[in-house]
Enzyme design. Structure first.
Site, mmCIF file in Angstrom:
data_model
loop_
_atom_site.group_PDB
_atom_site.id
_atom_site.type_symbol
_atom_site.label_atom_id
_atom_site.label_comp_id
_atom_site.label_asym_id
_atom_site.label_seq_id
_atom_site.Cartn_x
_atom_site.Cartn_y
_atom_site.Cartn_z
ATOM 1 N N CYS A 115 0.812 -1.227 0.000
ATOM 2 C CA CYS A 115 0.000 0.000 0.000
ATOM 3 C C CYS A 115 0.841 1.270 0.000
ATOM 4 O O CYS A 115 0.317 2.349 -0.242
ATOM 5 C CB CYS A 115 -0.925 0.006 1.213
ATOM 6 S SG CYS A 115 -1.944 -1.449 1.315
ATOM 7 N N HIS A 255 -3.347 6.719 4.262
ATOM 8 C CA HIS A 255 -3.741 5.517 3.519
ATOM 9 C C HIS A 255 -5.153 5.129 3.964
ATOM 10 O O HIS A 255 -5.460 5.094 5.154
ATOM 11 C CB HIS A 255 -2.737 4.392 3.798
ATOM 12 C CG HIS A 255 -3.163 3.074 3.249
ATOM 13 N ND1 HIS A 255 -3.684 2.937 1.994
ATOM 14 C CD2 HIS A 255 -3.164 1.824 3.796
ATOM 15 C CE1 HIS A 255 -3.990 1.670 1.779
ATOM 16 N NE2 HIS A 255 -3.686 0.968 2.860
ATOM 17 N N ASN A 285 -10.218 -0.322 0.618
ATOM 18 C CA ASN A 285 -8.760 -0.199 0.614
ATOM 19 C C ASN A 285 -8.247 -0.564 -0.780
ATOM 20 O O ASN A 285 -8.302 -1.718 -1.184
ATOM 21 C CB ASN A 285 -8.189 -1.150 1.681
ATOM 22 C CG ASN A 285 -6.667 -1.106 1.763
ATOM 23 O OD1 ASN A 285 -6.012 -0.501 0.915
ATOM 24 N ND2 ASN A 285 -6.113 -1.743 2.777
HETATM 25 O O1 UT7 Z 1 -3.501 -1.719 3.826
HETATM 26 C C1 UT7 Z 1 -3.234 -2.533 4.906
HETATM 27 C C2 UT7 Z 1 -4.143 -3.713 4.795
HETATM 28 N N1 UT7 Z 1 -4.836 -4.141 5.905
HETATM 29 C C3 UT7 Z 1 -5.411 -3.424 6.902
HETATM 30 O O2 UT7 Z 1 -5.309 -2.239 7.016
HETATM 31 C C4 UT7 Z 1 -6.243 -4.199 7.863
HETATM 32 C C5 UT7 Z 1 -6.032 -3.804 9.293
HETATM 33 N N2 UT7 Z 1 -6.956 -4.506 10.136
HETATM 34 C C6 UT7 Z 1 -8.253 -4.177 10.217
HETATM 35 O O3 UT7 Z 1 -8.713 -3.248 9.578
HETATM 36 C C7 UT7 Z 1 -9.122 -4.954 11.172
HETATM 37 O O4 UT7 Z 1 -8.318 -5.797 11.941
HETATM 38 C C8 UT7 Z 1 -10.213 -5.792 10.463
HETATM 39 C C9 UT7 Z 1 -11.249 -4.853 9.856
HETATM 40 C C10 UT7 Z 1 -9.605 -6.667 9.377
HETATM 41 C C11 UT7 Z 1 -10.914 -6.682 11.467
HETATM 42 O O5 UT7 Z 1 -11.477 -5.897 12.481
HETATM 43 P P1 UT7 Z 1 -11.277 -6.291 14.007
HETATM 44 O O6 UT7 Z 1 -12.044 -5.329 14.796
HETATM 45 O O7 UT7 Z 1 -9.799 -6.397 14.260
HETATM 46 O O8 UT7 Z 1 -11.973 -7.696 14.057
HETATM 47 P P2 UT7 Z 1 -11.339 -9.068 14.524
HETATM 48 O O9 UT7 Z 1 -10.364 -9.561 13.511
HETATM 49 O O10 UT7 Z 1 -10.883 -8.903 15.922
HETATM 50 O O11 UT7 Z 1 -12.600 -9.989 14.472
HETATM 51 C C12 UT7 Z 1 -13.721 -9.805 15.329
HETATM 52 C C13 UT7 Z 1 -14.795 -10.800 14.934
HETATM 53 C C14 UT7 Z 1 -14.266 -12.205 14.705
HETATM 54 O O12 UT7 Z 1 -15.210 -13.117 15.200
HETATM 55 P P3 UT7 Z 1 -14.975 -13.840 16.600
HETATM 56 O O13 UT7 Z 1 -13.708 -14.605 16.422
HETATM 57 O O14 UT7 Z 1 -14.876 -12.731 17.611
HETATM 58 O O15 UT7 Z 1 -16.192 -14.693 16.736
HETATM 59 C C15 UT7 Z 1 -14.199 -12.325 13.207
HETATM 60 O O16 UT7 Z 1 -14.344 -13.646 12.763
HETATM 61 O O17 UT7 Z 1 -15.361 -10.398 13.677
HETATM 62 C C16 UT7 Z 1 -15.371 -11.500 12.787
HETATM 63 N N3 UT7 Z 1 -15.269 -11.006 11.421
HETATM 64 C C17 UT7 Z 1 -16.352 -10.647 10.710
HETATM 65 N N4 UT7 Z 1 -17.656 -10.625 11.005
HETATM 66 C C18 UT7 Z 1 -18.506 -10.195 10.043
HETATM 67 C C19 UT7 Z 1 -14.169 -10.840 10.675
HETATM 68 N N5 UT7 Z 1 -14.501 -10.363 9.461
HETATM 69 C C20 UT7 Z 1 -15.847 -10.244 9.458
HETATM 70 C C21 UT7 Z 1 -16.792 -9.817 8.498
HETATM 71 N N6 UT7 Z 1 -18.087 -9.798 8.836
HETATM 72 N N7 UT7 Z 1 -16.425 -9.401 7.275
#
Ligand code: UT7
Length: 340
Positions: A115, A255, A285
């Protein structure tokens, strides 16, 4: 060879594929919801490339607009720098495809720092101009992430979108342009955001395909931790290098990955949120295209005027970061300066 110069953005352009994929569309594809995606990321929709489109076609569309704004022909270009991690082919470099399709007759290369690749490219272009070696450099951020996504993986498929943005960076006598930059790499933790298969470490095979290692795999929480640390830190380093403070920033263009990452940085930097540009709700993104897409939209909306100081701050795969502080000394579309 000329004497050292200031650099100036003289042209800009963007391209987003017409096809839009909303969160509601995604609800029908994976176990997710519009509310979850908006609350956790701020993203409402993303643009997805159509069948005939590739990274090169999107890049060329953005580049042609940038050249038109600059009043330049492809033959006027001295160099093309393309930031992308989703090229048309492993080989040849997509930068050469773009050079040929534009009809330019100049060197071209690709930067693949995730990115951050557009800002890496902008800073690199500035060196060629500041040294007096080149007059006009086309810098592109173009990304077709949707073809490298596992569309059954809700952890990644809701986040990304396709698009391209381009600027022409030209030599200028007008003081300003890039005042400072901050580049970095922390490869120790790099595999938290990776395409694990298809390269020399893990060549393409049936196993690679079965394990879905041709797609982007991400530990979102680790990337999130890195991003929320590096975004304020690199912004701070940037202004210090320029002998300034955060208050001197007129527009922060971060970003566009996740609005929560941006909000945390805003709080840590104690910067007025009005001075922070966000358009990720429309595009998701778009990796290396995210900063140029935001820059071009900010220009089109009249958010940038003469002498404004823009901080473009990016983070991404690698893990890498790249920031540039630019004092606007070029033309603007709202009459502050000259659009040829
Ligand atoms: O350019 C750089 C590229 N990447 C990034 O910038 C990504 C950086 N990270 C993030 O933006 C965040 O970590 C995410 C948006 C990817 C995830 O958000 P989070 O608040 O960190 O969620 P999490 O990974 O802690 O997941 C929380 C829950 C999980 O369920 P459990 O295990 O608590 O039951 C996930 O399985 O949310 C679940 N989950 C979803 N639920 C509905 C993960 N993705 C989804 C989804 N829809 N799309």
């Amino acid at each position: 060879m000329m004497s050292p110069q200031y650099s100036q953005i003289t042209g800009w352009g963007k391209y987003a594929p017409p096809k839009v994929l909303t969160n509601y569309d995604l609800e029908k594809m994976v176990d997710t919801s519009h509310d979850w995606i908006v609350q956790r990321t701020g993203i409402e929709q993303r643009h997805i490339a159509g069948e005939g489109e590739t990274t090169a076609t999107m890049a060329v569309a953005a580049a042609q607009k940038a050249l038109a704004v600059a009043g330049l022909e492809p033959a006027d270009l001295d160099l093309i720098v393309v930031g992308t991690s989703t090229p048309d082919y492993f080989m040849p470099a997509v930068s050469s495809l773009i050079q040929a399709r534009l009809g330019a007759n100049c060197p071209a290369f690709t930067i693949s720092t995730g990115c951050t690749a557009f800002v890496y490219g902008l800073v690199t272009a500035h060196q060629y101009i500041a040294s007096g070696a080149y007059r006009h450099v086309l810098v592109i951020g173009a990304e077709l992430v949707s073809r490298f996504i596992d569309w059954t993986d809700r952890n990644t498929c809701v986040l990304f979108g396709d698009g391209a943005g381009a600027v022409v960076l030209s030599a200028s006598d007008e003081p300003g342009g890039i005042l400072a930059f901050d580049l970095g790499s922390n490869g120790e933790n790099g595999m938290v955001l990776a395409v694990e298969g298809g390269g020399s470490a893990n060549p393409f095979s049936q196993e690679v395909l079965d394990n879905k290692q041709i797609y982007i795999q991400m530990n979102g929480r680790e990337v999130f931790k890195f991003a929320t640390r590096i975004l304020p830190q690199s912004t701070q380093t940037l202004v210090e290098k320029a002998g300034m403070s955060v208050d001197d920033i007129d527009l922060l263009i971060p970003h566009q990955a996740n609005v929560r990452i941006i909000e945390m940085a805003v709080r840590r930097l104690e910067i007025d949120p009005q001075k922070v540009y966000v358009n990720l709700h429309k595009y998701g993104n778009t990796s290396a295209a995210s900063i140029p897409l935001a820059l071009v939209e900010a220009l089109e909306e009249g958010r940038i005027k003469k002498n404004d100081r823009l901080a473009m701050v990016s983070f991404g795969a690698g893990l890498t970061w790249a920031s540039a502080l630019l004092q606007w000394n070029g033309p603007t579309p709202n009459g502050n300066g000259r659009v040829r």
